[in-house]
Write a protein that holds these residues in place. Structure first.
Motif, PDB file in Angstrom:
ATOM      1  N   LEU A 736       1.226 -21.346  -8.695  1.00 47.62           N
ATOM      2  CA  LEU A 736       1.249 -22.091  -9.887  1.00 47.62           C
ATOM      3  C   LEU A 736       1.977 -23.322  -9.944  1.00 47.62           C
ATOM      4  CD1 LEU A 736       0.309 -19.608 -12.783  1.00 47.62           C
ATOM      5  CD2 LEU A 736      -1.272 -21.268 -11.478  1.00 47.62           C
ATOM      6  N   ALA A 737       3.401 -22.900  -9.446  1.00 48.42           N
ATOM      7  CA  ALA A 737       4.466 -24.061  -9.510  1.00 48.42           C
ATOM      8  C   ALA A 737       3.991 -25.201  -8.266  1.00 48.42           C
ATOM      9  CB  ALA A 737       5.847 -23.287  -9.229  1.00 48.42           C
ATOM     10  N   ALA A 738       3.551 -24.437  -7.085  1.00 46.00           N
ATOM     11  CA  ALA A 738       3.224 -25.499  -6.126  1.00 46.00           C
ATOM     12  C   ALA A 738       2.231 -26.236  -6.430  1.00 46.00           C
ATOM     13  CB  ALA A 738       2.824 -24.656  -4.854  1.00 46.00           C
ATOM     14  N   HIS A 739       1.098 -25.859  -7.277  1.00 48.51           N
ATOM     15  CA  HIS A 739       0.082 -26.544  -7.571  1.00 48.51           C
ATOM     16  C   HIS A 739       0.523 -27.723  -8.726  1.00 48.51           C
ATOM     17  CE1 HIS A 739      -3.863 -26.999 -10.244  1.00 48.51           C
ATOM     18  NE2 HIS A 739      -3.898 -27.458  -9.135  1.00 48.51           N
ATOM     19  N   ARG A 740       1.644 -27.348  -9.512  1.00 47.87           N
ATOM     20  CA  ARG A 740       1.931 -28.209 -10.548  1.00 47.87           C
ATOM     21  C   ARG A 740       2.680 -29.434  -9.692  1.00 47.87           C
ATOM     22  NH1 ARG A 740       3.375 -23.872 -13.635  1.00 47.87           N
ATOM     23  NH2 ARG A 740       5.623 -23.538 -13.044  1.00 47.87           N
ATOM     24  N   ALA A 741       3.479 -29.183  -8.811  1.00 43.66           N
ATOM     25  CA  ALA A 741       4.326 -30.123  -8.333  1.00 43.66           C
ATOM     26  C   ALA A 741       3.259 -30.805  -7.357  1.00 43.66           C
ATOM     27  CB  ALA A 741       5.360 -29.351  -7.389  1.00 43.66           C
ATOM     28  N   GLY A 742       2.235 -30.610  -7.170  1.00 40.91           N
ATOM     29  CA  GLY A 742       1.263 -31.528  -5.954  1.00 40.91           C
ATOM     30  C   GLY A 742       1.216 -31.055  -4.896  1.00 40.91           C
ATOM     31  N   ILE A 743       1.696 -29.992  -4.465  1.00 40.73           N
ATOM     32  CA  ILE A 743       1.482 -29.786  -3.183  1.00 40.73           C
ATOM     33  C   ILE A 743       0.202 -29.362  -2.619  1.00 40.73           C
ATOM     34  CG2 ILE A 743       2.290 -27.550  -1.656  1.00 40.73           C
ATOM     35  CD1 ILE A 743       4.842 -28.873  -2.079  1.00 40.73           C
ATOM     36  N   LYS A 744      -0.216 -29.521  -1.338  1.00 42.78           N
ATOM     37  CA  LYS A 744      -1.485 -29.374  -0.922  1.00 42.78           C
ATOM     38  C   LYS A 744      -1.677 -27.989  -0.018  1.00 42.78           C
ATOM     39  CE  LYS A 744      -3.408 -33.573  -2.348  1.00 42.78           C
ATOM     40  NZ  LYS A 744      -2.285 -33.241  -3.390  1.00 42.78           N
ATOM     41  N   ARG A 751       0.579 -10.273   4.328  1.00 42.68           N
ATOM     42  CA  ARG A 751       0.429  -9.094   3.505  1.00 42.68           C
ATOM     43  C   ARG A 751       0.391  -9.611   1.935  1.00 42.68           C
ATOM     44  NH1 ARG A 751       4.743  -5.496   5.981  1.00 42.68           N
ATOM     45  NH2 ARG A 751       4.619  -4.400   3.988  1.00 42.68           N
ATOM     46  N   ASN A 752       0.638 -10.657   1.511  1.00 47.36           N
ATOM     47  CA  ASN A 752       0.165 -11.197   0.143  1.00 47.36           C
ATOM     48  C   ASN A 752      -1.210 -11.353  -0.008  1.00 47.36           C
ATOM     49  OD1 ASN A 752       3.596 -11.746   0.082  1.00 47.36           O
ATOM     50  ND2 ASN A 752       2.573 -11.090  -1.703  1.00 47.36           N
ATOM     51  N   GLU A 753      -1.942 -11.352   0.951  1.00 47.68           N
ATOM     52  CA  GLU A 753      -3.431 -11.840   0.858  1.00 47.68           C
ATOM     53  C   GLU A 753      -4.199 -11.436  -0.462  1.00 47.68           C
ATOM     54  OE1 GLU A 753      -5.713 -11.197   4.088  1.00 47.68           O
ATOM     55  OE2 GLU A 753      -6.829 -12.837   3.772  1.00 47.68           O
ATOM     56  N   LYS A 754      -3.866 -10.122  -0.672  1.00 45.99           N
ATOM     57  CA  LYS A 754      -4.490  -9.618  -1.804  1.00 45.99           C
ATOM     58  C   LYS A 754      -4.171 -10.236  -2.939  1.00 45.99           C
ATOM     59  CE  LYS A 754      -0.866  -5.872  -2.516  1.00 45.99           C
ATOM     60  NZ  LYS A 754      -0.002  -7.021  -2.193  1.00 45.99           N
ATOM     61  N   ASP A 755      -2.973 -10.851  -3.292  1.00 46.42           N
ATOM     62  CA  ASP A 755      -2.578 -11.253  -4.566  1.00 46.42           C
ATOM     63  C   ASP A 755      -3.449 -12.748  -4.554  1.00 46.42           C
ATOM     64  OD1 ASP A 755      -0.787  -9.381  -4.726  1.00 46.42           O
ATOM     65  OD2 ASP A 755       0.837 -10.486  -3.917  1.00 46.42           O
ATOM     66  N   ILE A 756      -3.908 -13.221  -3.933  1.00 48.88           N
ATOM     67  CA  ILE A 756      -4.690 -14.500  -3.951  1.00 48.88           C
ATOM     68  C   ILE A 756      -5.899 -14.276  -4.829  1.00 48.88           C
ATOM     69  CG2 ILE A 756      -6.061 -16.344  -2.736  1.00 48.88           C
ATOM     70  CD1 ILE A 756      -4.672 -15.786  -0.378  1.00 48.88           C
ATOM     71  N   LEU A 757      -6.495 -13.072  -5.145  1.00 50.10           N
ATOM     72  CA  LEU A 757      -7.464 -12.942  -5.993  1.00 50.10           C
ATOM     73  C   LEU A 757      -7.146 -13.181  -7.512  1.00 50.10           C
ATOM     74  CD1 LEU A 757      -8.885  -9.155  -5.465  1.00 50.10           C
ATOM     75  CD2 LEU A 757     -10.039 -11.454  -5.406  1.00 50.10           C
ATOM     76  N   ASP A 758      -5.766 -12.998  -7.973  1.00 50.79           N
ATOM     77  CA  ASP A 758      -5.328 -13.334  -9.128  1.00 50.79           C
ATOM     78  C   ASP A 758      -5.028 -14.807  -9.343  1.00 50.79           C
ATOM     79  OD1 ASP A 758      -5.067 -10.804  -9.734  1.00 50.79           O
ATOM     80  OD2 ASP A 758      -3.146 -10.551  -9.244  1.00 50.79           O
ATOM     81  N   ILE A 759      -5.242 -15.562  -8.374  1.00 51.66           N
ATOM     82  CA  ILE A 759      -4.918 -17.031  -8.327  1.00 51.66           C
ATOM     83  C   ILE A 759      -6.402 -17.708  -9.171  1.00 51.66           C
ATOM     84  CG2 ILE A 759      -4.392 -19.479  -7.408  1.00 51.66           C
ATOM     85  CD1 ILE A 759      -2.335 -17.222  -6.834  1.00 51.66           C
ATOM     86  N   PRO A 760      -6.110 -18.349 -10.033  1.00 53.76           N
ATOM     87  CA  PRO A 760      -7.285 -19.261 -10.718  1.00 53.76           C
ATOM     88  C   PRO A 760      -8.017 -20.003  -9.887  1.00 53.76           C
ATOM     89  CG  PRO A 760      -5.505 -19.213 -12.198  1.00 53.76           C
ATOM     90  CD  PRO A 760      -4.991 -18.688 -10.800  1.00 53.76           C
ATOM     91  N   LYS A 764      -7.207 -22.623  -6.549  1.00 49.43           N
ATOM     92  CA  LYS A 764      -7.592 -22.314  -5.225  1.00 49.43           C
ATOM     93  C   LYS A 764      -8.277 -23.530  -4.631  1.00 49.43           C
ATOM     94  CE  LYS A 764      -9.073 -17.862  -6.061  1.00 49.43           C
ATOM     95  NZ  LYS A 764      -9.397 -16.486  -6.165  1.00 49.43           N
ATOM     96  N   SER A 765      -9.199 -24.106  -5.578  1.00 53.59           N
ATOM     97  CA  SER A 765      -9.976 -25.063  -5.084  1.00 53.59           C
ATOM     98  C   SER A 765      -9.000 -26.494  -4.717  1.00 53.59           C
ATOM     99  CB  SER A 765     -11.137 -25.542  -6.084  1.00 53.59           C
ATOM    100  OG  SER A 765     -10.545 -26.094  -7.315  1.00 53.59           O
ATOM    101  N   GLN A 766      -7.971 -26.441  -5.325  1.00 54.79           N
ATOM    102  CA  GLN A 766      -7.304 -27.833  -5.059  1.00 54.79           C
ATOM    103  C   GLN A 766      -6.161 -27.351  -4.231  1.00 54.79           C
ATOM    104  OE1 GLN A 766      -5.858 -29.153  -9.003  1.00 54.79           O
ATOM    105  NE2 GLN A 766      -8.251 -29.250  -9.642  1.00 54.79           N
ATOM    106  N   LEU A 767      -5.823 -26.300  -3.780  1.00 53.36           N
ATOM    107  CA  LEU A 767      -4.534 -26.080  -3.175  1.00 53.36           C
ATOM    108  C   LEU A 767      -5.288 -25.265  -1.743  1.00 53.36           C
ATOM    109  CD1 LEU A 767      -1.617 -26.217  -3.423  1.00 53.36           C
ATOM    110  CD2 LEU A 767      -1.642 -23.914  -4.383  1.00 53.36           C
TER     111      LEU A 767
END
Ligand code: ADP
Length: 813
Positions: A736-744, A751-760, A764-767
């Protein structure tokens, strides 16, 4: 027959303004009024007999028959002392009561014709006899005690009253009316009481009227005598005081005079009315009886009073009715909070279980997340959906166990702790307590507040929670506890074990916009007295506030900025504007220039500078890592308040780079002849943790290969020496912080792939979130291929905002 023995006849009269005399004793009488002086003179010329009659109204100067009572006392003048012409003090022997038949003269003094007063009674002779005996016995007691005391007080200072009878004399009085007259001087009777004794012709009534006062007098004298005996030879002042207080209380109790102390009485009544248990009531009453023996000005009295008041303020056995209606609760949660679907679902499950098993001690909810994500306000919604009272108890920075559990009463200014204070505030024994910032409880030498909290939260123990101040057990088992925290790390394991963790993460811009539109703006409009139609704030403006004026996980600052906008609008509305529109330009006028610009837009790809991601208790954040090399001896310098774990990551990054130098195209000699400096700007803030490992490695490789790092890439992941990217925590906040900062592009460990599920989805559509197994996966993308042009030496940072005037003055490079 002499007039002395024959009652009926005509006599001079002295009206008495304030005094009332009864027969049976000898005493002084002041004479002031001229007519009275004349009457005395006339009487002394004759047989010294005179009639004394009390006035009905003391204010009347020259009383006539209607102003005088119908009963008077015939008296014999024993002595006359002249003070001055017209002022006498006389000594009179008051002989008997007489009936005033008529005033036969009023000038130059009053003359009355009187007759014997007929004594009557409706009581039976037996009743009269037994009451007479009772009165006589009391009077004997009073007289005897008075004499005993007189003989003890040899210095005569405290000589007890007033009458002069001996015990034998009292026992010799047969006539009940005479007994009443004899008793009167020993009793502290008011004028009205004396008057009614004087004019009453019913003997039984006269007897009965003095019994209460006699009883009282007898008791007081007896107790006083006891005290005297107890104090004899006793020199200790405190002992003396204690005995006296004790007796005072006994006297008050025996006389039913506790009313004198209205405060204690008031408290006693409140204790009776309160719903406290018998055990607590007994404790409270004990304090009251202690208070009644103390001077009300003493500190101990005040301590005891405050304690009793505190006991009374605890809402013993007061409960509000629970309304566990899951659909109503859902409606309230929905109405008061946008988004938070998972959290709301969890809360509804929790409430449903409460409904089905009301007596089971369910787990305690712990809402964890950055500030401003609605933890506290969810707690409040839960209380309102249950119909319970809500109390927020802040635990942030509480270091002293006594804050939780109260100070012992021996301390000056001691008070109950926050739990009991919370109950008092709630006014019921089953409120919802939101224990805020339970992760910020700190232990030091003043005890361990976390241990006290453990007791509060433990269903096995909190039925009998004992506050040090209150001392009696208080049942907390019906309280619903909801805790909030920013992080779990600092919460002790035993506390955590009792709680069910519900995580709340930061909001995305879209979620913030929805919260701002549906909740924060309407709330602030209301608080500033601005109508809904009076201020128009478009989504565009709200989004600008979110992006350019706040950078946070929650919505606290957002709410603050919206409040600032409302204040500005309020001025305009107050000045008469019907509606206020808000353009982006006007927004800048109200809030000042934008506070945040996109870090990415500001930066270009650079050698040795990479964006890492950090997790903090206040939400995720981006973090720049800078690396430089210069000629040296292969030493590594680490600055920017790195913690030990992060320093080790930097060492690992160096080792991996050295060991892979050939493969990466780095000259070993260059590594050996260069010193490396890794710095994390914002050096005032401590940084630690292993999750910057991959990013640190990329920065080191970047400087040795002179390849720039893309400015729109952020990397998070731990490393090992084999070059593996290991999983990290707090992924959602970091993304969320990367997204706020405008990171692409964000690289995360595989092994953190499973956590992507929690990302709104919005994020996900912008990052572009990419997973990596090895450092090489990130290096391949983050580092550009083309070698950077040689840097100008020395590297002087350009002035932040060069003004036009000095642009032309710059030296050609
Ligand atoms: P926390 O306790 O997590 O620090 P608060 O409960 O104090 O945060 O929330 C700060 C403000 O933001 C409150 O006014 C709250 O109502 C509002 N708020 C936070 N999240 C939401 C949400 N999802 N929907 C509506 N309002 C919210």
């Amino acid at each position: 027959m002499s007039k002395h023995t024959e009652t009926a006849g005509q006599y001079p009269v002295i009206p008495l303004r304030t005094e009332v005399q009864l027969p049976g004793h000898v005493g002084p009488l002041e004479i002031g009024r001229e007519a009275s002086v004349r009457a005395i003179e006339a009487a002394t010329r004759d047989d010294n007999l005179i009639i004394i009659i009390p006035q009905k109204n003391p204010a009347v100067r020259d009383p006539g028959q209607k102003d005088l009572h119908e009963v008077g006392v015939r008296a014999e003048i024993v002595q006359v002392v002249k003070h001055s012409p017209g002022r006498f003090t006389t000594v009179m022997r008051f002989l008997e009561r007489v009936h005033i038949d008529a005033l036969v003269a009023t000038e130059p003094f009053l003359v009355a014709s009187v007759s014997k007063l007929a004594s009557t009674t409706e009581a039976t002779p037996d009743a009269l006899a037994s009451t007479t005996t009772k009165v006589r016995d009391y009077l004997v007691a009073v007289v005897t005690d008075a004499q005993a005391k007189e003989s003890r007080d040899k210095d005569g200072k405290e000589k007890e009253p007033r009458g002069e009878l001996t015990r034998a004399q009292v026992q010799a009085i047969v006539d009940p009316d005479k007994l009443v007259d004899a008793a009167a001087p020993y009793l502290e009777l008011e004028r009205d009481e004396l008057t009614s004794l004087l004019i009453e012709t019913d003997t039984m009534k006269r007897l009965e009227r003095i019994i209460p006062s006699l009883e009282r007098q007898a008791t007081v004298l007896r107790l006083k005598a006891d005290i005297g005996a107890e104090l004899e030879g006793e020199s200790s002042r405190t002992h003396r005081e204690r005995v006296l207080r004790d007796r005072m209380r006994q006297i008050q109790e025996e006389l039913g005079e506790q009313d004198d102390n209205a405060e204690i009485d008031d408290l006693r009544k409140k204790i009776e009315d309160s719903k406290m248990s018998d055990e607590v009531r007994a404790v409270a009453k004990k304090q009251l009886s202690r208070m009644s023996q103390m001077a009300s000005s003493s500190p101990e009295y005040n301590i005891a009073r405050t304690y009793v008041e505190n006991l009374l303020e605890i809402p013993w056995n007061v409960f509000t009715d629970d309304r566990i209606d899951v659909s109503a609760a859902r409606a309230i949660l929905e109405a008061e909070h946008s988004g938070l679907e998972k959290v709301k679902r969890r809360i509804l499950e929790f409430l449903a279980v409460r409904k089905l098993a009301p007596n089971k001690h369910g787990p305690i909810l712990l809402l964890v997340g950055p500030p401003g994500v609605g933890k506290t306000s969810l707690g409040k919604s839960i209380a309102s959906s249950l119909g319970r009272k809500y109390v927020r108890i802040s635990l942030g920075g509480v270091r002293d166990e006594a804050e939780v559990r109260g100070h012992r009463r021996t301390y000056i200014g001691a008070l109950p702790g926050r739990i009991i204070s919370g109950l008092k505030k709630a006014g019921s024994m089953n409120p919802v307590f939101v224990l805020d910032e339970i992760d910020k409880l700190a232990a030091d030498m003043r005890g361990d507040p976390a241990a006290a909290m453990l007791e509060v939260l433990d269903p096995e123990q909190n039925k009998d929670f004992v506050d040090h101040y209150v001392e009696v057990p208080v049942d907390l088992s019906k309280v619903m506890f909801i805790c909030t925290a920013n992080q779990l790390d600092t919460i002790s394991q035993p506390l955590l074990d009792r709680m069910e963790v519900v995580e709340l993460s930061g909001y995305t811009s879209v979620e913030k916009l929805a919260i701002a539109k549906n909740h924060l703006l309407p709330k602030q409009l209301g608080e500033h007295g601005i109508g809904k139609d009076q201020l128009e704030v478009t989504d565009e403006v709200l989004t600008e506030i979110i992006h350019s004026y706040t950078r946070e996980a929650g919505v606290r600052n957002l709410e603050r900025e919206i409040a600032a906008v409302c204040r500005g609008a309020a001025v305009k509305v107050a000045e008469g504007a019907e509606t206020v529109g808000l353009s982006l330009k006007q927004l800048e006028e109200l809030l000042g220039p934008p506070r945040y610009v996109s870090d990415i837009a500001e930066r270009k790809p650079e050698v040795g500078v990479i964006t890492g991601l950090a997790w903090t208790p206040v939400g995720g954040d981006i973090m720049f890592i800078e690396c430089r090399i210069y000629p040296g001896k292969g030493e590594v310098k680490l600055t920017g308040q790195m913690g030990d774990v992060m320093k080790e990551s930097a060492q690992a990054a160096m080792s991996w780079t050295r060991s892979n130098a050939t493969r990466l195209g780095i000259d070993h000699a260059k590594i050996a002849s260069s010193d490396v400096h890794i710095h994390l700007p914002q050096g005032g803030i401590k940084k630690d943790g292993p999750s910057a490992g991959v990013a640190l490695t990329c920065a080191v490789v970047s400087v040795f290969t002179n390849r720039p790092i893309r400015n729109d890439v952020a990397i998070t992941g731990e490393i090992d020496l084999r070059g593996n990217a290991l999983p990290i925590g707090g992924l959602k906040e970091k993304i969320l912080a990367a997204h706020r900062a405008g990171i692409k592009i964000v690289f995360i460990p595989f092994r953190n792939e499973k956590d992507i599920l929690d990302i709104p989805d919005e994020v996900k559509s912008q990052l572009d979130i990419r997973t990596m197994k090895k450092i090489d996966d990130a290096l391949a993308v983050a580092l550009g291929d083309a070698p950077a042009p040689p840097e100008p030496e020395p590297a002087i940072p350009p002035p932040t905002a060069p003004s036009r005037s000095n642009v032309g003055e710059r030296l050609p490079s």
